[in-house]
Design an enzyme around this catalytic site. Structure first.
Site, PDB file in Angstrom:
ATOM      1  N   GLU A 102       0.793  -1.240   0.000  1.00 32.06           N
ATOM      2  CA  GLU A 102       0.000   0.000   0.000  1.00 32.06           C
ATOM      3  C   GLU A 102       0.828   1.295   0.000  1.00 32.06           C
ATOM      4  OE1 GLU A 102      -2.639  -0.583   3.332  1.00 32.06           O
ATOM      5  OE2 GLU A 102      -3.423  -2.441   2.533  1.00 32.06           O
ATOM      6  N   ASN A 145       2.017  -5.135  -3.121  1.00 34.84           N
ATOM      7  CA  ASN A 145       0.614  -5.474  -2.854  1.00 34.84           C
ATOM      8  C   ASN A 145      -0.193  -4.212  -2.545  1.00 34.84           C
ATOM      9  OD1 ASN A 145      -1.477  -7.458  -2.195  1.00 34.84           O
ATOM     10  ND2 ASN A 145      -1.137  -6.964  -0.030  1.00 34.84           N
ATOM     11  N   HIS A 181     -10.511  -6.039  -1.878  1.00 40.38           N
ATOM     12  CA  HIS A 181     -11.519  -5.869  -0.823  1.00 40.38           C
ATOM     13  C   HIS A 181     -12.686  -5.143  -1.463  1.00 40.38           C
ATOM     14  CE1 HIS A 181      -8.957  -7.324   2.326  1.00 40.38           C
ATOM     15  NE2 HIS A 181      -7.996  -6.482   1.978  1.00 40.38           N
ATOM     16  N   GLU A 210      -6.231 -10.762  -1.192  1.00 37.83           N
ATOM     17  CA  GLU A 210      -7.006 -10.572   0.045  1.00 37.83           C
ATOM     18  C   GLU A 210      -8.497 -10.471  -0.244  1.00 37.83           C
ATOM     19  OE1 GLU A 210      -5.515  -7.290   2.389  1.00 37.83           O
ATOM     20  OE2 GLU A 210      -3.435  -7.715   1.871  1.00 37.83           O
ATOM     21  N   ASP A 212     -12.286 -10.250  -0.392  1.00 39.00           N
ATOM     22  CA  ASP A 212     -13.554 -10.425   0.315  1.00 39.00           C
ATOM     23  C   ASP A 212     -14.546  -9.462  -0.329  1.00 39.00           C
ATOM     24  OD1 ASP A 212     -12.656  -8.014   1.529  1.00 39.00           O
ATOM     25  OD2 ASP A 212     -12.095  -9.023   3.381  1.00 39.00           O
TER      26      ASP A 212
HETATM   27  O1  G3I Z   1      -4.731 -10.658  19.028  1.00 39.71           O
HETATM   28  C1  G3I Z   1      -3.819  -9.604  18.951  1.00 39.71           C
HETATM   29  C2  G3I Z   1      -2.824  -9.531  20.076  1.00 39.71           C
HETATM   30  O2  G3I Z   1      -2.006 -10.678  20.085  1.00 39.71           O
HETATM   31  C3  G3I Z   1      -2.021  -8.273  19.951  1.00 39.71           C
HETATM   32  O3  G3I Z   1      -0.921  -8.247  20.808  1.00 39.71           O
HETATM   33  C4  G3I Z   1      -2.934  -7.091  20.171  1.00 39.71           C
HETATM   34  C5  G3I Z   1      -2.132  -5.781  19.958  1.00 39.71           C
HETATM   35  O4  G3I Z   1      -2.569  -4.935  18.961  1.00 39.71           O
HETATM   36  O5  G3I Z   1      -4.183  -7.178  19.453  1.00 39.71           O
HETATM   37  C6  G3I Z   1      -4.498  -8.312  18.636  1.00 39.71           C
HETATM   38  O6  G3I Z   1      -4.020  -8.085  17.345  1.00 39.71           O
HETATM   39  C7  G3I Z   1      -4.838  -7.546  16.355  1.00 39.71           C
HETATM   40  C8  G3I Z   1      -4.655  -8.378  15.081  1.00 39.71           C
HETATM   41  O7  G3I Z   1      -5.376  -7.801  14.013  1.00 39.71           O
HETATM   42  C9  G3I Z   1      -5.068  -9.832  15.241  1.00 39.71           C
HETATM   43  O8  G3I Z   1      -6.421 -10.003  15.096  1.00 39.71           O
HETATM   44  C10 G3I Z   1      -4.368  -6.113  16.061  1.00 39.71           C
HETATM   45  O9  G3I Z   1      -4.590  -5.294  17.175  1.00 39.71           O
HETATM   46  C11 G3I Z   1      -5.087  -5.563  14.863  1.00 39.71           C
HETATM   47  O10 G3I Z   1      -4.566  -4.296  14.533  1.00 39.71           O
HETATM   48  C12 G3I Z   1      -4.900  -6.496  13.686  1.00 39.71           C
HETATM   49  O11 G3I Z   1      -5.657  -6.029  12.585  1.00 39.71           O
HETATM   50  C13 G3I Z   1      -5.253  -6.490  11.309  1.00 39.71           C
HETATM   51  C14 G3I Z   1      -4.986  -5.281  10.409  1.00 39.71           C
HETATM   52  O12 G3I Z   1      -4.668  -5.709   9.101  1.00 39.71           O
HETATM   53  C15 G3I Z   1      -3.809  -4.485  10.919  1.00 39.71           C
HETATM   54  O13 G3I Z   1      -2.655  -5.269  10.974  1.00 39.71           O
HETATM   55  C16 G3I Z   1      -6.367  -7.317  10.709  1.00 39.71           C
HETATM   56  O14 G3I Z   1      -6.501  -8.497  11.480  1.00 39.71           O
HETATM   57  C17 G3I Z   1      -6.028  -7.666   9.270  1.00 39.71           C
HETATM   58  O15 G3I Z   1      -7.145  -8.301   8.682  1.00 39.71           O
HETATM   59  C18 G3I Z   1      -5.701  -6.406   8.477  1.00 39.71           C
HETATM   60  O16 G3I Z   1      -5.278  -6.787   7.198  1.00 39.71           O
HETATM   61  C19 G3I Z   1      -5.029  -5.761   6.238  1.00 39.71           C
HETATM   62  C20 G3I Z   1      -3.854  -6.198   5.388  1.00 39.71           C
HETATM   63  O17 G3I Z   1      -2.721  -6.420   6.201  1.00 39.71           O
HETATM   64  C21 G3I Z   1      -3.540  -5.176   4.302  1.00 39.71           C
HETATM   65  N1  G3I Z   1      -4.708  -4.923   3.504  1.00 39.71           N
HETATM   66  C22 G3I Z   1      -5.912  -4.511   4.237  1.00 39.71           C
HETATM   67  C23 G3I Z   1      -6.236  -5.558   5.301  1.00 39.71           C
HETATM   68  C24 G3I Z   1      -7.497  -5.193   6.060  1.00 39.71           C
HETATM   69  O18 G3I Z   1      -7.289  -4.038   6.849  1.00 39.71           O
END
Ligand code: G3I
Length: 294
Positions: A102, A145, A181, A210, A212
């Site tokens: 991005e 990506n 997305h 990715e 959805d």
């Molecule tokens: O469970 C964890 C924990 O272990 C951790 O220490 C804590 C600290 O932040 O929170 C929990 O982690 C969360 C993680 O998802 C696991 O579910 C994070 O806070 C949260 O920020 C994270 O969000 C992810 C997001 O990217 C940011 O990294 C989403 O799951 C993930 O679906 C999303 O994916 C992005 C792609 O990387 C790039 N493209 C867009 C896509 C959707 O936003």
């Protein structure tokens, strides 16, 4: 479900910088290794995601006043340590890396982030990142990506130009990831096809990384939206199957139980092939139909 229907998996969070290098030089490979062990056990390949992103940068980097040169070292060390770890411990398993994620804004301009302080600004950091990844694992395929390129011509043009520039400078790049997305409006498959073919002409792979397709769920499912969603999946998969360049079709998660959509888009959901109880949804059967036809 994963073992039965998927052959490539992507960690959604476990490899992101704040998680995997929470302090300088201290790496936390626990969660990512868990996923890699699972991949080995079930014979799945892994798309590494992601080495350089403007989000999820740990405080020790984002709150520091590192100069451009220092940031370059931080980035190179990060990429070298992370990529080498997986190459040594799980040879060949992380077949693809989303090296940079991005880097562009909606208007096609480079996104200003910490990383753009590297080199002469703008997109120099991409070359630094790709070269570092190549040194750390010469046989992994290196990807750029991004999202929205399937409908946004400014961004699509910017990504294409980026790839051309990298190739002209002999910087290694093997592919472009299209996140896909999607919103409820069906997208134009011909545009996606056109872009896939442009990258194919440059000798690159493309992946749908990715996918959805979210629909409004808070006031009951509308048949229109549901049909639009099925059309989106059908078209995306068809374009991928029909393109010689497209080697991976990945969804962002597989069950609605674990999806980023409801928290990010309140009122929306149901974006994936399996429901919250892991039951196959119409999206799943649409995917099966398209695969059977091909
Ligand atoms: O469970 C964890 C924990 O272990 C951790 O220490 C804590 C600290 O932040 O929170 C929990 O982690 C969360 C993680 O998802 C696991 O579910 C994070 O806070 C949260 O920020 C994270 O969000 C992810 C997001 O990217 C940011 O990294 C989403 O799951 C993930 O679906 C999303 O994916 C992005 C792609 O990387 C790039 N493209 C867009 C896509 C959707 O936003």
């Amino acid at each position: 479900m994963l073992q039965k229907h998927y052959s490539v998996i992507t960690p959604g969070y476990a490899m992101k910088m704040e998680h995997i290098q929470p302090e300088r030089g201290r790496f936390n490979f626990h969660d990512a290794d868990y996923i890699l062990d699972y991949a080995i056990e079930h014979n799945l390949l892994v798309r590494g995601h992601t080495l350089v992103w403007h989000e999820q940068i740990p405080d020790w980097v984002s709150k520091s006043s590192h100069s451009g040169d220092e940031l370059r070292t931080v980035m190179e060390d990060h990429i070298s340590s992370v990529v080498s770890h997986f190459r040594k411990k799980y040879p060949g398993r992380v077949k693809y890396w989303d090296v940079v994620n991005e880097a562009f804004l909606k208007n096609g301009e480079p996104r200003k982030s910490l990383w753009t302080k590297i080199g002469n600004g703008n997109l120099d950091y991409l070359s630094v990142a790709l070269l570092a990844a190549k040194r750390a694992d010469p046989s992994a395929k290196l990807f750029y990506n991004d999202f929205g390129t399937e409908w946004n011509p400014k961004k699509a043009k910017a990504v294409y130009q980026l790839v051309r520039d990298l190739q002209n400078k002999d910087i290694p790049i093997d592919g472009v990831g299209f996140q896909l997305h999607l919103e409820t409006e069906p997208f134009d498959p011909d545009e996606l096809k056109r872009q896939f073919s442009l990258f194919h002409q440059l000798g690159l792979e493309v992946h749908i990384t990715e996918m959805d397709s979210r629909i409004k769920v808070d006031d009951g499912l509308s048949e229109n939206e549901l049909n639009g969603q099925l059309e989106s999946y059908r078209n995306a998969l068809r374009v991928c199957l029909e393109s010689e360049a497209c080697k991976v079709f990945a969804t962002w998660g597989f069950t609605d139980r674990y999806s980023w959509i409801p928290s990010e888009f309140p009122g929306y959901g149901s974006a994936l092939p399996f429901d919250e109880n892991y039951g196959a949804k119409p999206v799943f059967w649409t995917i099966v139909d398209v695969l059977r036809q091909n």
